[in-house]
Enzyme design. Sequence first.
Site, PDB file in Angstrom:
ATOM      1  CG  ASN A  67      -7.419  -9.079  -3.566  1.00 15.61           C
ATOM      2  OD1 ASN A  67      -8.602  -9.342  -3.694  1.00 15.61           O
ATOM      3  ND2 ASN A  67      -6.596  -9.858  -2.889  1.00 15.61           N
ATOM      4  CD  GLU A  81      -7.699  -1.236  -0.006  1.00 11.07           C
ATOM      5  OE1 GLU A  81      -7.474  -2.154  -0.817  1.00 11.07           O
ATOM      6  OE2 GLU A  81      -7.118  -1.131   1.079  1.00 11.07           O
ATOM      7  CB  CYS A 117      -1.389  -1.707   2.115  1.00 10.11           C
ATOM      8  SG  CYS A 117      -1.412  -1.038   0.442  1.00 10.11           S
ATOM      9  CB  CYS A 138      -4.504   1.463  -0.328  1.00 14.18           C
ATOM     10  SG  CYS A 138      -4.459   0.070  -1.476  1.00 14.18           S
TER      11      CYS A 138
HETATM   12  N1  THU Z   1      -4.694  -6.228  -0.252  1.00 16.09           N
HETATM   13  C1  THU Z   1      -5.662  -5.371  -0.661  1.00 16.09           C
HETATM   14  O1  THU Z   1      -6.398  -5.644  -1.615  1.00 16.09           O
HETATM   15  N2  THU Z   1      -5.788  -4.188   0.001  1.00 16.09           N
HETATM   16  C2  THU Z   1      -4.997  -3.801   1.042  1.00 16.09           C
HETATM   17  O2  THU Z   1      -5.075  -2.662   1.477  1.00 16.09           O
HETATM   18  C3  THU Z   1      -4.082  -4.767   1.654  1.00 16.09           C
HETATM   19  C4  THU Z   1      -3.765  -5.957   0.822  1.00 16.09           C
HETATM   20  C5  THU Z   1      -4.526  -7.497  -0.983  1.00 16.09           C
HETATM   21  C6  THU Z   1      -3.291  -7.545  -1.844  1.00 16.09           C
HETATM   22  C7  THU Z   1      -3.036  -9.030  -1.934  1.00 16.09           C
HETATM   23  O3  THU Z   1      -3.728  -9.542  -3.051  1.00 16.09           O
HETATM   24  C8  THU Z   1      -3.650  -9.606  -0.679  1.00 16.09           C
HETATM   25  O4  THU Z   1      -4.421  -8.581  -0.083  1.00 16.09           O
HETATM   26  C9  THU Z   1      -2.627 -10.113   0.314  1.00 16.09           C
HETATM   27  O5  THU Z   1      -1.669  -9.135   0.569  1.00 16.09           O
END
Ligand code: THU
Length: 128
Positions: free
Chosen positions: A43, A56, A85, A88
């Site tokens: 992320n 992702e 999420c 994604c």
């Molecule tokens: N995040 C992801 O990298 N993938 C997901 O599917 C859910 C959320 C990250 C985004 C953000 O940087 C952190 O988790 C908190 O929401």
Amino acid sequence: MRVDIDNLVSHAKQARKNAYAPYSNFSVGAAVLACDRIYHGCNVENASYGLTMCAERVAIFKAVSDGCRSVDAVAIYAEPKAYPCGACLQVMAEFCSEDCKVIVAGKNVVEVYALSELLPHIFSKDTF
Ligand code: THU
């Protein structure tokens, strides 16, 4: 497509080390098996919060930008484990192969899903 789940999870765990998450402090790593290669993602947050990109999607977009449009498996590693999420999942719906596996992993936990279990009513190019 045979997927080495433990190997993909360890790649996702390693990719998590590059997470840029100074705002949420929630580091996420992803590893995508696509076109017989592994693509990594983490992320990447931003002071303008809405610009944050999930691990992702970073990994999937790396595959697509390399010319690979068929994803066979996506592993996501976080502590605690986190399910992908909605944004994604929608991107997975665009590029995942028919029997694509979505692997949700964390400390001492590995769960394997079909994309249709996490996103049962897929909106895709087959809809229209
Ligand atoms: N995040 C992801 O990298 N993938 C997901 O599917 C859910 C959320 C990250 C985004 C953000 O940087 C952190 O988790 C908190 O929401």
